[in-house]
Scaffold this active site. Structure first.
Site, PDB file in Angstrom:
ATOM      1  N   ARG A  54      56.150  35.381  59.179  1.00  5.79           N
ATOM      2  CA  ARG A  54      55.762  36.181  60.335  1.00  5.79           C
ATOM      3  C   ARG A  54      56.793  35.961  61.444  1.00  5.79           C
ATOM      4  O   ARG A  54      57.286  34.845  61.623  1.00  5.79           O
ATOM      5  CB  ARG A  54      54.375  35.774  60.862  1.00  5.79           C
ATOM      6  CG  ARG A  54      53.207  36.323  60.062  1.00  5.79           C
ATOM      7  CD  ARG A  54      52.997  37.832  60.280  1.00  5.79           C
ATOM      8  NE  ARG A  54      51.883  38.350  59.506  1.00  5.79           N
ATOM      9  CZ  ARG A  54      51.979  38.931  58.297  1.00  5.79           C
ATOM     10  NH1 ARG A  54      53.159  39.092  57.727  1.00  5.79           N
ATOM     11  NH2 ARG A  54      50.904  39.378  57.685  1.00  5.79           N
ATOM     12  N   GLU A  88      56.436  43.793  66.145  1.00  5.01           N
ATOM     13  CA  GLU A  88      56.832  44.946  65.328  1.00  5.01           C
ATOM     14  C   GLU A  88      56.145  46.211  65.836  1.00  5.01           C
ATOM     15  O   GLU A  88      54.985  46.143  66.251  1.00  5.01           O
ATOM     16  CB  GLU A  88      56.441  44.689  63.869  1.00  5.01           C
ATOM     17  CG  GLU A  88      57.200  43.502  63.293  1.00  5.01           C
ATOM     18  CD  GLU A  88      56.717  43.115  61.890  1.00  5.01           C
ATOM     19  OE1 GLU A  88      55.873  43.825  61.326  1.00  5.01           O
ATOM     20  OE2 GLU A  88      57.187  42.113  61.387  1.00  5.01           O
ATOM     21  N   HIS A 131      60.206  45.039  57.814  1.00 10.23           N
ATOM     22  CA  HIS A 131      58.992  44.495  57.172  1.00 10.23           C
ATOM     23  C   HIS A 131      58.694  45.224  55.849  1.00 10.23           C
ATOM     24  O   HIS A 131      57.668  45.886  55.700  1.00 10.23           O
ATOM     25  CB  HIS A 131      57.786  44.591  58.118  1.00 10.23           C
ATOM     26  CG  HIS A 131      56.686  43.644  57.763  1.00 10.23           C
ATOM     27  ND1 HIS A 131      55.880  43.024  58.702  1.00 10.23           N
ATOM     28  CD2 HIS A 131      56.227  43.219  56.559  1.00 10.23           C
ATOM     29  CE1 HIS A 131      54.999  42.263  58.088  1.00 10.23           C
ATOM     30  NE2 HIS A 131      55.175  42.367  56.778  1.00 10.23           N
TER      31      HIS A 131
HETATM   32  P1  NAP Z   1      49.938  30.883  50.943  1.00 11.86           P
HETATM   33  O1  NAP Z   1      49.928  30.789  49.459  1.00 11.86           O
HETATM   34  O2  NAP Z   1      48.706  30.557  51.699  1.00 11.86           O
HETATM   35  O3  NAP Z   1      51.139  29.969  51.449  1.00 11.86           O
HETATM   36  C1  NAP Z   1      51.305  29.621  52.790  1.00 11.86           C
HETATM   37  C2  NAP Z   1      52.007  28.273  52.828  1.00 11.86           C
HETATM   38  O4  NAP Z   1      52.272  27.961  54.209  1.00 11.86           O
HETATM   39  C3  NAP Z   1      51.171  27.153  52.259  1.00 11.86           C
HETATM   40  O5  NAP Z   1      51.957  26.440  51.350  1.00 11.86           O
HETATM   41  C4  NAP Z   1      50.842  26.275  53.452  1.00 11.86           C
HETATM   42  O6  NAP Z   1      50.965  24.928  53.044  1.00 11.86           O
HETATM   43  C5  NAP Z   1      51.932  26.613  54.468  1.00 11.86           C
HETATM   44  N1  NAP Z   1      51.445  26.467  55.823  1.00 11.86           N
HETATM   45  C6  NAP Z   1      50.304  26.948  56.358  1.00 11.86           C
HETATM   46  N2  NAP Z   1      50.207  26.604  57.649  1.00 11.86           N
HETATM   47  C7  NAP Z   1      51.306  25.878  57.920  1.00 11.86           C
HETATM   48  C8  NAP Z   1      51.779  25.234  59.098  1.00 11.86           C
HETATM   49  N3  NAP Z   1      51.083  25.252  60.227  1.00 11.86           N
HETATM   50  N4  NAP Z   1      52.952  24.564  59.016  1.00 11.86           N
HETATM   51  C9  NAP Z   1      53.648  24.541  57.871  1.00 11.86           C
HETATM   52  N5  NAP Z   1      53.254  25.145  56.732  1.00 11.86           N
HETATM   53  C10 NAP Z   1      52.104  25.800  56.767  1.00 11.86           C
HETATM   54  O7  NAP Z   1      50.355  32.344  51.407  1.00 11.86           O
HETATM   55  P2  NAP Z   1      51.371  33.350  50.701  1.00 11.86           P
HETATM   56  O8  NAP Z   1      50.641  34.262  49.830  1.00 11.86           O
HETATM   57  O9  NAP Z   1      52.504  32.563  50.139  1.00 11.86           O
HETATM   58  O10 NAP Z   1      51.856  34.175  52.004  1.00 11.86           O
HETATM   59  C11 NAP Z   1      52.528  33.500  53.045  1.00 11.86           C
HETATM   60  C12 NAP Z   1      52.777  34.404  54.223  1.00 11.86           C
HETATM   61  O11 NAP Z   1      53.803  35.337  53.932  1.00 11.86           O
HETATM   62  C13 NAP Z   1      51.607  35.298  54.656  1.00 11.86           C
HETATM   63  O12 NAP Z   1      50.647  34.590  55.409  1.00 11.86           O
HETATM   64  C14 NAP Z   1      52.304  36.382  55.464  1.00 11.86           C
HETATM   65  O13 NAP Z   1      52.405  35.998  56.809  1.00 11.86           O
HETATM   66  C15 NAP Z   1      53.689  36.435  54.842  1.00 11.86           C
HETATM   67  N6  NAP Z   1      53.900  37.694  54.090  1.00 11.86           N
HETATM   68  C16 NAP Z   1      54.906  38.510  54.474  1.00 11.86           C
HETATM   69  C17 NAP Z   1      55.154  39.669  53.759  1.00 11.86           C
HETATM   70  C18 NAP Z   1      56.277  40.572  54.115  1.00 11.86           C
HETATM   71  O14 NAP Z   1      56.206  41.758  53.794  1.00 11.86           O
HETATM   72  N7  NAP Z   1      57.333  40.071  54.711  1.00 11.86           N
HETATM   73  C19 NAP Z   1      54.335  40.014  52.680  1.00 11.86           C
HETATM   74  C20 NAP Z   1      53.325  39.156  52.326  1.00 11.86           C
HETATM   75  C21 NAP Z   1      53.123  37.987  53.044  1.00 11.86           C
HETATM   76  P3  NAP Z   1      50.102  23.780  53.656  1.00 11.86           P
HETATM   77  O15 NAP Z   1      48.705  24.307  53.715  1.00 11.86           O
HETATM   78  O16 NAP Z   1      50.333  22.648  52.741  1.00 11.86           O
HETATM   79  O17 NAP Z   1      50.698  23.525  55.015  1.00 11.86           O
HETATM   80  C1  8YV Z   2      52.128  44.085  54.513  1.00 11.61           C
HETATM   81  C2  8YV Z   2      52.331  41.526  54.807  1.00 11.61           C
HETATM   82  O1  8YV Z   2      53.231  44.902  54.731  1.00 11.61           O
HETATM   83  O2  8YV Z   2      50.785  40.929  53.131  1.00 11.61           O
HETATM   84  C3  8YV Z   2      51.275  40.658  54.237  1.00 11.61           C
HETATM   85  O3  8YV Z   2      50.940  39.651  54.894  1.00 11.61           O
HETATM   86  O4  8YV Z   2      52.909  41.207  55.794  1.00 11.61           O
HETATM   87  C4  8YV Z   2      52.729  42.784  54.116  1.00 11.61           C
HETATM   88  O5  8YV Z   2      52.496  42.737  52.752  1.00 11.61           O
HETATM   89  C5  8YV Z   2      51.247  44.172  55.683  1.00 11.61           C
HETATM   90  O6  8YV Z   2      50.235  43.256  55.745  1.00 11.61           O
HETATM   91  C6  8YV Z   2      50.638  45.556  55.758  1.00 11.61           C
HETATM   92  O7  8YV Z   2      50.782  46.008  57.018  1.00 11.61           O
END
Ligand code: NAP
Ligand code: 8YV
Length: 325
Positions: A235, A264, A282
């Protein structure tokens, strides 16, 4: 007699597949521009039992829950849910669901695209060719992935998928999170500045929200050093964008690849001005394949809930079960 279909508010940037799914199973409700709550009478608001939250990250919070007194479930399109007040939902017995796993691989791919784009300057090289400069010269040599070492902030589903890819490139992986993970052997750093001091490439795949707000600041960027690269698919709020723009400008680090921004679709002028930043709008999960799977999961969570089954993918704060009731 069959009970009437629940009314479902499709909120946020419309997603056609969610529209179709909601219309197939429920009574769809929409409000123009997502903001004009007043278009629904009290009676219509009281009929809404679910929100299908489409794209975008407009907040869904206490005000919303007050407005919809019979809300049972918020099914959100996306895995990150920092825009939803899940703690407040939990207090009220409202389940929140999200879309984990189905987007993991595509987002990890984009992290690698950003990393390669930043290190090998593929975007700049393409612009060089299109501008006709190749006819009169060669593109300058670039940095390399060789001899780099990566630190991942947030080694969750997406972080681990990134780590697998990085390993395949022969680059060592380290990580930082709130806890050491027994199931991985990568070196663990409890402290982010210590991780940044040990590596030259920081990849962020952590969630947004108060616990990560501004975590990547000047101290972290200075610890990464002049060969440092930051990639962010987590994020935008995790990085102090003003500190990052300054660090890119004054050579504190050498480059950045960003898919996410704090406000954004606004991207700070300071970052837009940096030739050494690769900036994407994004698009981590934005393939037809993955977005369709996400939309299906939104609808499937609603269908399961209203069929009296457990939600398929509830967030940790709302582990409510139908079957245990
Ligand atoms: P996830 O499996 O819950 O992984 C999140 C990781 O972050 C966990 O390993 C957690 O580990 C760590 N974490 C949580 N809070 C933290 C903190 N305060 N300090 C350090 N580490 C922390 O989630 P995911 O499915 O991998 O998704 C992760 C993130 O990617 C989403 O929440 C979203 O913001 C982002 N995302 C972006 C896109 C995009 O289009 N760019 C798409 C999908 C997701 P610990 O609990 O051990 O700290
Ligand atoms: C999406 C994301 O684009 O899954 C997330 O956390 O950031 C992205 O996959 C978004 O949530 C949809 O607006």
């Amino acid at each position: 007699m069959k009970s009437p279909a629940p009314h479902v508010l499709h909120y946020g940037i419309p997603k056609p597949l969610i529209d179709v799914g909601v219309a197939e199973h429920f009574v769809p409700v929409r409000i123009p521009n997502n903001t004009d709550f007043s278009v629904l009478s009290d009676e219509e608001a009281a009929a809404v039992r679910a929100i299908a939250a489409g794209g975008g990250h407009d907040s869904i919070d206490k005000q919303f829950f007050d407005w919809l007194p019979n809300l049972e479930i918020v099914a959100s399109f996306g895995v990150g849910y920092d825009h939803i007040d899940a703690a407040e939902a939990a207090q009220r017995g409202i389940v929140v669901t999200h879309t984990p796993d189905v987007l993991t691989e595509d987002v990890a791919d984009i992290a690698l695209a950003l990393l390669l784009g930043t290190v090998r300057r593929t975007g700049q090289a393409e612009r060089f060719l299109r501008a006709g400069h190749w006819r009169t010269g060669t593109f300058p040599l670039t940095l390399s992935l060789r001899e780099r070492s990566v630190g991942i902030l947030g080694l969750g589903r997406i972080g681990k998928a990134i780590a697998r890819r990085i390993e395949a490139f022969g680059v060592p992986v380290n990580y930082c999170g709130r806890r050491r993970q027994a199931e991985v052997t990568y070196p663990y750093y409890e402290d982010l500045v210590a991780l940044a001091g040990a590596v030259d490439t920081l990849i962020i795949a952590a969630p947004g929200g108060p616990s990560t707000d501004g975590l990547v600041d000047r101290a972290v960027l200075e610890a990464l050093g002049p060969n440092g690269i930051v990639v962010n698919v987590g994020r935008g709020s995790i990085i102090n964008e003003a500190h990052l723009a300054e660090a890119l400008r004054d050579g504190t680090i050498v480059g950045a690849g960003l898919d996410v921004f704090e406000h954004e679709p606004q991207v700070p002028e300071g970052l837009l001005a940096c030739e050494n930043a690769v900036l994407l709008p994004h698009i981590g999960s934005a393939s037809h394949y993955t977005r369709n799977a996400m939309a299906r999961l939104v609808v499937d969570n609603l269908v399961a809930w209203f069929a009296g089954q457990d939600p398929l993918t509830p967030v940790a704060e709302t582990p409510f079960r139908r079957s245990a009731a």
